[in-house]
Design a protein around this motif. Structure first.
Motif, PDB file in Angstrom:
ATOM      1  N   MET A 152       0.827  -1.213   0.000  1.00  0.00           N
ATOM      2  CA  MET A 152       0.000   0.000   0.000  1.00  0.00           C
ATOM      3  C   MET A 152       0.861   1.263   0.000  1.00  0.00           C
ATOM      4  O   MET A 152       0.558   2.231  -0.701  1.00  0.00           O
ATOM      5  CB  MET A 152      -0.929  -0.019   1.204  1.00  0.00           C
ATOM      6  CG  MET A 152      -2.062  -1.036   1.104  1.00  0.00           C
ATOM      7  SD  MET A 152      -3.294  -0.882   2.421  1.00  0.00           S
ATOM      8  CE  MET A 152      -2.313  -1.340   3.835  1.00  0.00           C
ATOM      9  N   VAL A 153       1.934   1.243   0.782  1.00  0.00           N
ATOM     10  CA  VAL A 153       2.814   2.421   0.824  1.00  0.00           C
ATOM     11  C   VAL A 153       3.486   2.645  -0.525  1.00  0.00           C
ATOM     12  O   VAL A 153       3.572   3.773  -1.029  1.00  0.00           O
ATOM     13  CB  VAL A 153       3.854   2.254   1.948  1.00  0.00           C
ATOM     14  CG1 VAL A 153       4.910   3.359   1.876  1.00  0.00           C
ATOM     15  CG2 VAL A 153       3.177   2.274   3.300  1.00  0.00           C
ATOM     16  N   VAL A 154       3.964   1.535  -1.126  1.00  0.00           N
ATOM     17  CA  VAL A 154       4.622   1.658  -2.431  1.00  0.00           C
ATOM     18  C   VAL A 154       3.659   2.180  -3.483  1.00  0.00           C
ATOM     19  O   VAL A 154       3.992   3.062  -4.290  1.00  0.00           O
ATOM     20  CB  VAL A 154       5.214   0.296  -2.848  1.00  0.00           C
ATOM     21  CG1 VAL A 154       5.648   0.327  -4.301  1.00  0.00           C
ATOM     22  CG2 VAL A 154       6.399  -0.054  -1.963  1.00  0.00           C
ATOM     23  N   VAL A 155       2.439   1.647  -3.491  1.00  0.00           N
ATOM     24  CA  VAL A 155       1.445   2.103  -4.469  1.00  0.00           C
ATOM     25  C   VAL A 155       1.097   3.563  -4.230  1.00  0.00           C
ATOM     26  O   VAL A 155       0.966   4.366  -5.170  1.00  0.00           O
ATOM     27  CB  VAL A 155       0.193   1.204  -4.405  1.00  0.00           C
ATOM     28  CG1 VAL A 155      -0.940   1.803  -5.228  1.00  0.00           C
ATOM     29  CG2 VAL A 155       0.526  -0.198  -4.906  1.00  0.00           C
ATOM     30  N   ALA A 156       0.940   3.943  -2.955  1.00  0.00           N
ATOM     31  CA  ALA A 156       0.555   5.322  -2.631  1.00  0.00           C
ATOM     32  C   ALA A 156       1.608   6.334  -3.080  1.00  0.00           C
ATOM     33  O   ALA A 156       1.265   7.474  -3.423  1.00  0.00           O
ATOM     34  CB  ALA A 156       0.314   5.458  -1.128  1.00  0.00           C
ATOM     35  N   PHE A 157       2.883   5.926  -3.090  1.00  0.00           N
ATOM     36  CA  PHE A 157       3.938   6.855  -3.496  1.00  0.00           C
ATOM     37  C   PHE A 157       4.358   6.661  -4.945  1.00  0.00           C
ATOM     38  O   PHE A 157       4.668   7.641  -5.630  1.00  0.00           O
ATOM     39  CB  PHE A 157       5.162   6.683  -2.579  1.00  0.00           C
ATOM     40  CG  PHE A 157       5.013   7.334  -1.241  1.00  0.00           C
ATOM     41  CD1 PHE A 157       5.360   8.660  -1.066  1.00  0.00           C
ATOM     42  CD2 PHE A 157       4.518   6.635  -0.163  1.00  0.00           C
ATOM     43  CE1 PHE A 157       5.215   9.279   0.170  1.00  0.00           C
ATOM     44  CE2 PHE A 157       4.371   7.242   1.079  1.00  0.00           C
ATOM     45  CZ  PHE A 157       4.717   8.566   1.246  1.00  0.00           C
ATOM     46  N   ALA A 158       4.388   5.420  -5.418  1.00  0.00           N
ATOM     47  CA  ALA A 158       4.915   5.162  -6.756  1.00  0.00           C
ATOM     48  C   ALA A 158       3.966   5.640  -7.852  1.00  0.00           C
ATOM     49  O   ALA A 158       4.411   6.181  -8.875  1.00  0.00           O
ATOM     50  CB  ALA A 158       5.206   3.670  -6.924  1.00  0.00           C
ATOM     51  N   VAL A 159       2.645   5.440  -7.666  1.00  0.00           N
ATOM     52  CA  VAL A 159       1.697   5.838  -8.721  1.00  0.00           C
ATOM     53  C   VAL A 159       1.702   7.351  -8.931  1.00  0.00           C
ATOM     54  O   VAL A 159       1.853   7.830 -10.070  1.00  0.00           O
ATOM     55  CB  VAL A 159       0.294   5.312  -8.398  1.00  0.00           C
ATOM     56  CG1 VAL A 159      -0.739   5.886  -9.366  1.00  0.00           C
ATOM     57  CG2 VAL A 159       0.273   3.781  -8.461  1.00  0.00           C
TER      58      VAL A 159
END
Length: 465
Positions: free
Chosen positions: A15-22
């Motif tokens: 979730m953290v990666v998606v929240a920042f990467a997208v």
């Protein structure tokens, strides 16, 4: 628990990666688009000064050729009609006439979609009206570097996810293994293996649970020993009335009732003897179990130091204890360790003047447990000789008395005893209790051989000087 922690770490990190990467990926895409249009605006700006001076076709074609920074055919100039000259089209043209008219009417730069990309239309004032500079921006320029940036972001995100899963797995293993050992030890104890104990490591709560389990197992062994002592005592007490009954039965004569009485007394004596033999065997097994289970060296040290502290206070001695605040399991029976400690502490009081400080330290290493008893007394002139004697005839400061007990205790685990100079300035008795591991015992023996070699070299050096 282990897989639950892994799943939680995987979900949270994803979730953290998606929240920042997208959002970051979208920002990278927008930056690439802005960069492409900024380059187009700079190319259009190079044509503007030429249009302000002249609208000659030849001059404008040279200006367009010099403004091309990439493949040709991307810049076009729409010049309005002037006097006898009609409108002129210089360079490549991709937009419709209506788009050019809309840009002239708007009076500022605009973007129009064309086949294969888009076109930047930049109006520029000339003597005959408004000229429009057209710069073609292909779709490839709009996404230049975006794919590489997205791949890097995906790699970083994947590395973060894998790293978090690995950390969660190690953390889960650190928490689960002590719990599994505790559960296994509880099952073994339930099946009658009284010598089983649990290594007290892991999180604080599991260490407390392991310590409580070991204390419970020690109490069970002690209760069984007490019961067997009671059974043996009662059996021995029955011997006296049985002897009286046997003597009385012998005086009853030769009647059938007398024979039955004598047979019953003999049977009762055999049963009592069997009970005594069984209790003795079980008592020996209980003692072996207690020795195999070991004890908490830190607890024994605290207990014995509490006993000796009263005498130390009367004699004005300063006492220090270190390393005994946490459980330290050693593979020796509790009474044997207590006797060895009493022997070493008794030597301190017998062979050092009143007011001499002393200390007891315990160190829990990977391969052994080291117990140090040191004092600030006069020390021993020849520690090796004092250790070989094993009695109190070593003169002032000798700690030979009782060291046989200490040596036997250490050697029963594969360790040994060393005498030397303590940091307090006096004698230091170092007891090395090897843990129940063959490699540990081999390492201890190698360490002892090395210390003997170094000791001989130091003595030789002193003699030579």
């Amino acid at each position: 628990m282990r897989w639950a922690l892994v799943k939680v770490a995987l979900a949270v990190t994803t979730m953290v990666v998606v929240a920042f990467a997208v959002p970051l990926g979208l920002v990278v895409k927008e930056l690439a688009r802005d960069r492409a249009y900024s380059n187009a605006e700079r190319q259009a700006a190079t044509i503007g000064p030429v249009l302000a001076i002249t609208t000659d076709r030849t001059q404008l074609e040279r200006a367009v050729a010099s403004a091309e920074t990439g493949p040709g055919g991307r810049i076009g100039v729409h010049v309005p009609a002037s006097g006898r000259n009609g409108p002129a089209e210089i360079g490549a043209r991709r937009v419709a006439e209506s788009d050019v008219a809309a840009a002239v009417k708007l009076g500022r730069a605009s973007i129009s979609p064309v086949r294969g990309g888009s076109a930047l239309l930049q109006p520029t004032a000339v003597a005959s009206g408004i000229a429009v500079v057209e710069v073609f921006v292909p779709d490839a320029a709009l996404t230049n570097g975006v794919t590489t940036a997205w791949v890097v972001l995906a790699g970083v995100g994947l590395a973060l996810v894998i790293g978090s899963v690995a950390v969660a797995d190690r953390l889960g293993t650190r928490m689960v293994r002590p719990a599994q050992r505790l559960a296994g030890a509880a099952h073994d104890l339930g099946r009658g293996k009284l010598g089983v104990r649990v290594q007290e490591d892991g999180p604080k709560e599991l260490r407390l649970a392991a310590s409580a389990f070991n204390a419970m197992a020690d109490q069970v062994v002690q209760l069984l020993a007490n019961e067997r002592e009671l059974a043996a005592d009662l059996s021995h007490r029955l011997r006296t009335p049985l002897t009286v009954l046997r003597l009385n039965a012998a005086s009853l004569g030769d009647t059938p009732a007398a024979e039955q009485t004598r047979a019953a007394v003999a049977q009762l004596e055999r049963e009592v003897d069997q009970i005594i033999r069984t209790v003795r065997e079980q008592k020996a097994q209980t003692q072996q179990t207690a020795a195999a289970a070991g004890c908490d060296a830190a607890e024994v040290i605290r207990e014995r130091m509490g006993f000796w502290s009263a005498l130390a206070e009367d004699e004005g001695r300063t006492v220090r204890i270190a390393g005994a605040d946490r459980p330290v399991r050693v593979p020796v029976a509790r009474p044997e360790l207590a006797a060895a400690l009493d022997a070493m502490l008794g030597n301190v009081f017998r062979h050092t003047p009143e007011g001499t400080a002393f200390a007891v330290d315990v160190h829990n290493a990977d391969e052994a447990v080291i117990v140090l008893v040191s004092d600030a007394g006069p020390g021993i002139a020849d520690p090796d000789a004092a250790l070989r004697r094993g009695h109190s005839g070593g003169g002032e400061g000798s700690t030979g008395l009782g060291l046989d007990i200490v040596r036997r205790l250490a050697e029963s685990t594969g360790g040994d005893v060393r005498l030397g100079r303590s940091v307090l300035g006096g004698t230091e008795v170092r007891v090395w209790l090897a843990l129940d591991d063959r490699r540990a015992r081999q390492g201890v023996r190698r360490g002892h051989r090395l210390r003997r070699t170094l000791g001989r070299r130091r003595r030789a050096a002193r003699t030579g000087s």
